[in-house]
Design a protein around this motif. Sequence first.
Motif, PDB file in Angstrom:
ATOM      1  N   VAL A 137      -3.125  12.413  -6.676  1.00  0.00           N
ATOM      2  CA  VAL A 137      -3.294  11.044  -7.191  1.00  0.00           C
ATOM      3  C   VAL A 137      -4.195  10.236  -6.268  1.00  0.00           C
ATOM      4  CG1 VAL A 137      -2.087   8.862  -7.575  1.00  0.00           C
ATOM      5  CG2 VAL A 137      -1.091  10.994  -8.414  1.00  0.00           C
ATOM      6  N   VAL A 138      -4.045  10.435  -4.961  1.00  0.00           N
ATOM      7  CA  VAL A 138      -4.805   9.622  -4.008  1.00  0.00           C
ATOM      8  C   VAL A 138      -6.286   9.968  -4.009  1.00  0.00           C
ATOM      9  CG1 VAL A 138      -2.802   9.262  -2.538  1.00  0.00           C
ATOM     10  CG2 VAL A 138      -4.319  11.196  -2.087  1.00  0.00           C
ATOM     11  N   ALA A 139      -6.669  10.997  -4.771  1.00  0.00           N
ATOM     12  CA  ALA A 139      -8.082  11.366  -4.880  1.00  0.00           C
ATOM     13  C   ALA A 139      -8.794  10.617  -6.003  1.00  0.00           C
ATOM     14  CB  ALA A 139      -8.218  12.872  -5.096  1.00  0.00           C
ATOM     15  N   MET A 140      -8.098   9.719  -6.685  1.00  0.00           N
ATOM     16  CA  MET A 140      -8.760   8.872  -7.680  1.00  0.00           C
ATOM     17  C   MET A 140      -9.871   8.066  -7.006  1.00  0.00           C
ATOM     18  SD  MET A 140      -5.766   7.075 -10.017  1.00  0.00           S
ATOM     19  CE  MET A 140      -4.875   6.387  -8.609  1.00  0.00           C
ATOM     20  N   THR A 141     -10.893   7.763  -7.778  1.00  0.00           N
ATOM     21  CA  THR A 141     -11.942   6.878  -7.275  1.00  0.00           C
ATOM     22  C   THR A 141     -11.862   5.540  -8.000  1.00  0.00           C
ATOM     23  OG1 THR A 141     -13.630   7.503  -8.906  1.00  0.00           O
ATOM     24  CG2 THR A 141     -13.426   8.890  -6.925  1.00  0.00           C
ATOM     25  N   GLU A 142     -12.531   4.545  -7.457  1.00  0.00           N
ATOM     26  CA  GLU A 142     -12.580   3.242  -8.115  1.00  0.00           C
ATOM     27  C   GLU A 142     -13.185   3.376  -9.506  1.00  0.00           C
ATOM     28  OE1 GLU A 142     -14.686   0.527  -5.663  1.00  0.00           O
ATOM     29  OE2 GLU A 142     -13.407   0.829  -3.912  1.00  0.00           O
ATOM     30  N   ASP A 143     -14.263   4.121  -9.589  1.00  0.00           N
ATOM     31  CA  ASP A 143     -14.926   4.284 -10.880  1.00  0.00           C
ATOM     32  C   ASP A 143     -14.024   4.994 -11.880  1.00  0.00           C
ATOM     33  OD1 ASP A 143     -17.180   2.976 -10.029  1.00  0.00           O
ATOM     34  OD2 ASP A 143     -18.297   4.805  -9.540  1.00  0.00           O
ATOM     35  N   SER A 185       8.033   1.087 -10.107  1.00  0.00           N
ATOM     36  CA  SER A 185       6.978   1.115 -11.124  1.00  0.00           C
ATOM     37  C   SER A 185       6.106   2.351 -10.918  1.00  0.00           C
ATOM     38  CB  SER A 185       6.112  -0.140 -11.014  1.00  0.00           C
ATOM     39  OG  SER A 185       4.851   0.033 -11.620  1.00  0.00           O
ATOM     40  N   ARG A 186       5.908   3.135 -11.984  1.00  0.00           N
ATOM     41  CA  ARG A 186       5.086   4.342 -11.841  1.00  0.00           C
ATOM     42  C   ARG A 186       3.652   3.974 -11.474  1.00  0.00           C
ATOM     43  NH1 ARG A 186       4.879   8.292 -16.882  1.00  0.00           N
ATOM     44  NH2 ARG A 186       7.053   8.539 -16.289  1.00  0.00           N
ATOM     45  N   GLY A 187       3.070   3.017 -12.200  1.00  0.00           N
ATOM     46  CA  GLY A 187       1.713   2.596 -11.877  1.00  0.00           C
ATOM     47  C   GLY A 187       1.634   1.977 -10.498  1.00  0.00           C
ATOM     48  N   GLY A 188       2.657   1.197 -10.142  1.00  0.00           N
ATOM     49  CA  GLY A 188       2.685   0.602  -8.817  1.00  0.00           C
ATOM     50  C   GLY A 188       2.775   1.646  -7.723  1.00  0.00           C
ATOM     51  N   ALA A 189       3.541   2.711  -7.972  1.00  0.00           N
ATOM     52  CA  ALA A 189       3.675   3.788  -6.990  1.00  0.00           C
ATOM     53  C   ALA A 189       2.348   4.531  -6.817  1.00  0.00           C
ATOM     54  CB  ALA A 189       4.774   4.747  -7.420  1.00  0.00           C
ATOM     55  N   PHE A 190       1.671   4.820  -7.946  1.00  0.00           N
ATOM     56  CA  PHE A 190       0.365   5.493  -7.863  1.00  0.00           C
ATOM     57  C   PHE A 190      -0.597   4.693  -6.992  1.00  0.00           C
ATOM     58  CE2 PHE A 190       0.866   7.650 -12.302  1.00  0.00           C
ATOM     59  CZ  PHE A 190       1.614   8.656 -11.723  1.00  0.00           C
ATOM     60  N   LEU A 191      -0.659   3.381  -7.250  1.00  0.00           N
ATOM     61  CA  LEU A 191      -1.624   2.546  -6.537  1.00  0.00           C
ATOM     62  C   LEU A 191      -1.211   2.296  -5.089  1.00  0.00           C
ATOM     63  CD1 LEU A 191      -2.529   0.039  -9.359  1.00  0.00           C
ATOM     64  CD2 LEU A 191      -4.108   1.577  -8.194  1.00  0.00           C
ATOM     65  N   ASN A 198      -5.700   5.838   1.506  1.00  0.00           N
ATOM     66  CA  ASN A 198      -7.134   5.594   1.708  1.00  0.00           C
ATOM     67  C   ASN A 198      -7.418   4.367   2.567  1.00  0.00           C
ATOM     68  OD1 ASN A 198      -8.501   7.661  -0.176  1.00  0.00           O
ATOM     69  ND2 ASN A 198      -7.000   6.701  -1.535  1.00  0.00           N
ATOM     70  N   ASN A 199      -6.346   3.615   2.914  1.00  0.00           N
ATOM     71  CA  ASN A 199      -6.480   2.394   3.690  1.00  0.00           C
ATOM     72  C   ASN A 199      -7.516   1.458   3.065  1.00  0.00           C
ATOM     73  OD1 ASN A 199      -5.829   0.627   5.766  1.00  0.00           O
ATOM     74  ND2 ASN A 199      -7.464   1.403   7.099  1.00  0.00           N
ATOM     75  N   ARG A 200      -7.388   1.287   1.763  1.00  0.00           N
ATOM     76  CA  ARG A 200      -8.324   0.431   1.027  1.00  0.00           C
ATOM     77  C   ARG A 200      -7.547  -0.462   0.065  1.00  0.00           C
ATOM     78  NH1 ARG A 200     -12.647   4.316  -1.599  1.00  0.00           N
ATOM     79  NH2 ARG A 200     -13.435   2.307  -2.381  1.00  0.00           N
ATOM     80  N   GLU A 201      -8.111  -1.625  -0.194  1.00  0.00           N
ATOM     81  CA  GLU A 201      -7.480  -2.576  -1.093  1.00  0.00           C
ATOM     82  C   GLU A 201      -7.466  -2.042  -2.524  1.00  0.00           C
ATOM     83  OE1 GLU A 201      -5.276  -4.693  -1.967  1.00  0.00           O
ATOM     84  OE2 GLU A 201      -5.988  -6.257  -0.567  1.00  0.00           O
ATOM     85  N   ASN A 202      -6.518  -2.488  -3.294  1.00  0.00           N
ATOM     86  CA  ASN A 202      -6.410  -2.110  -4.705  1.00  0.00           C
ATOM     87  C   ASN A 202      -7.678  -2.547  -5.446  1.00  0.00           C
ATOM     88  OD1 ASN A 202      -5.729  -1.757  -7.407  1.00  0.00           O
ATOM     89  ND2 ASN A 202      -4.071  -3.259  -7.396  1.00  0.00           N
ATOM     90  N   PRO A 203      -8.460  -1.603  -5.976  1.00  0.00           N
ATOM     91  CA  PRO A 203      -9.704  -1.980  -6.672  1.00  0.00           C
ATOM     92  C   PRO A 203      -9.467  -2.880  -7.876  1.00  0.00           C
ATOM     93  CG  PRO A 203      -9.666   0.377  -6.187  1.00  0.00           C
ATOM     94  CD  PRO A 203      -8.288  -0.137  -5.920  1.00  0.00           C
ATOM     95  N   LEU A 204      -8.318  -2.739  -8.524  1.00  0.00           N
ATOM     96  CA  LEU A 204      -8.044  -3.545  -9.710  1.00  0.00           C
ATOM     97  C   LEU A 204      -7.782  -5.005  -9.345  1.00  0.00           C
ATOM     98  CD1 LEU A 204      -5.701  -0.975 -11.480  1.00  0.00           C
ATOM     99  CD2 LEU A 204      -8.113  -1.424 -11.991  1.00  0.00           C
ATOM    100  N   TYR A 205      -7.402  -5.252  -8.094  1.00  0.00           N
ATOM    101  CA  TYR A 205      -7.285  -6.609  -7.570  1.00  0.00           C
ATOM    102  C   TYR A 205      -8.605  -7.062  -6.972  1.00  0.00           C
ATOM    103  CZ  TYR A 205      -6.170 -10.372  -4.307  1.00  0.00           C
ATOM    104  OH  TYR A 205      -6.180 -11.548  -3.615  1.00  0.00           O
ATOM    105  N   GLU A 206      -9.182  -6.217  -6.143  1.00  0.00           N
ATOM    106  CA  GLU A 206     -10.395  -6.575  -5.416  1.00  0.00           C
ATOM    107  C   GLU A 206     -11.580  -6.800  -6.355  1.00  0.00           C
ATOM    108  OE1 GLU A 206     -11.903  -5.117  -1.136  1.00  0.00           O
ATOM    109  OE2 GLU A 206     -11.953  -3.573  -2.686  1.00  0.00           O
ATOM    110  N   GLN A 207     -11.641  -6.027  -7.434  1.00  0.00           N
ATOM    111  CA  GLN A 207     -12.749  -6.147  -8.395  1.00  0.00           C
ATOM    112  C   GLN A 207     -12.219  -6.667  -9.739  1.00  0.00           C
ATOM    113  OE1 GLN A 207     -15.445  -2.651  -8.386  1.00  0.00           O
ATOM    114  NE2 GLN A 207     -14.244  -1.895  -6.653  1.00  0.00           N
TER     115      GLN A 207
END
Length: 426
Positions: A137-143, A185-191, A198-207
């Motif tokens: 799951v952690v291999a998802m990209t922003e795109d 939350s399943r979606g919350g757990a994934f994110l 990845n030590n990165r902000e949630n793209p769905l919030y950041e963008q």
Amino acid sequence: MTQVLAARAGKITPEMEMVASREQLDVEFIREGVASGKIVIPKNINRKEFNCCGIGQGLRIKVNALIGTSSDRDQIEMEERKLAIAQEAGCDAVMDLSTGGDIDGMRRQTLALANVPVGGVPIYQCAIEAIEKRGSVVAMTEDDMFAAVEKQAAEGLDFMAIHCALNFDVIKRLKNTGRVTDVVSRGGAFLTGWMLHNNRENPLYEQFDRLLEILKKYDVTLSLGDAIRPGSTADSLDGAQLQGMIIAGELVARAHAAGVQVMVEGPGHVPMHHVKSTMLLQKRLCHGAPYFILGTLATDVAPGYDHITSAIGGAIAGAAGADFICYVTPAEHLGLPTEQDVKEGVVAARIAAHAADLARGNKQALARDLQMARARVALDLDRQISLSIDPGKIKAAREGGDDSRHCAVCGPDCAAQVAAKYFGID
């Protein structure tokens, strides 16, 4: 043009007219509600015609049902039956939460067969495909995340649960609250896993603006997913939940400014004495946006009966301001729901919604109860059946009986009939 932009321009859309007719309200009331963001009408521009519903202030409380395949049960034919059962039982909307098998095929089937708004959670498919293609799951990209949203919006989803109100501030607060259940939350757990790995902000919030552009293009209603909702009554109204609610309020304002319809998801497991406070806080912090509650479950100790615990909490929540109730089935916390579980979940949620509508003074709900009371006094069985939330239940109970004017419990000594003789009622 989205529903909200049309409303702000003073235009009455066919969807607004349909909602006004079904709610027995003036269409101008609906238009003003949509323009202000206090009412949403989930309807993708690419969707076929269906029974639109309005969700929000001054309207009848709506009920949502869940279907979908998984890796444990990939039976698309069963999900087709569940959809039919949920609609027959009276759900106002349905969400396809598929995470296994032919996810695209399942969504196409749901969109083709549903006669109600259809929602989904794009991050589910995105995460499953990341596991299949990249091993995690952690291999998802922003795109990947935004592509999933665009794809499902283009196919016709009317509303989407997207966990935008999750950021590192919320996670920091979560770590310091001493929660019992952490992230349920399943979606919350994934994110959360993706962000921490990845030590990165949630793209769905950041963008968030990028997300709004996609939703606006197809007029998809944003349902701000409650990524850190309490999964036990002990965690209700903790710091993490409140932090997430504050962020959600900020995003609601941005969605309104962009001309995107938006509602807010909420808890979760909530003890009865917290329900009213939770509803008032959400309405205050989230600018009166419609509140979509997942339950609420009034206790943690009733597995197998959580359609009842959620109906208790849902009725109180609805009376206090919730606008949209997601059903909970008897299978909650036990396993995947069967067709019968789906029916029982919808019926329980509809009972809760109707009870809350009565408390809110909804004219349709009040009239229906009055008509039922009069039908019982008159022993008008056909009328009782037509007014019942579950007509089939009455029909099944009366199979094999006669058609005489006898109460099912009292027989010829029906109390209402005895009293009627003295009041001149026949």
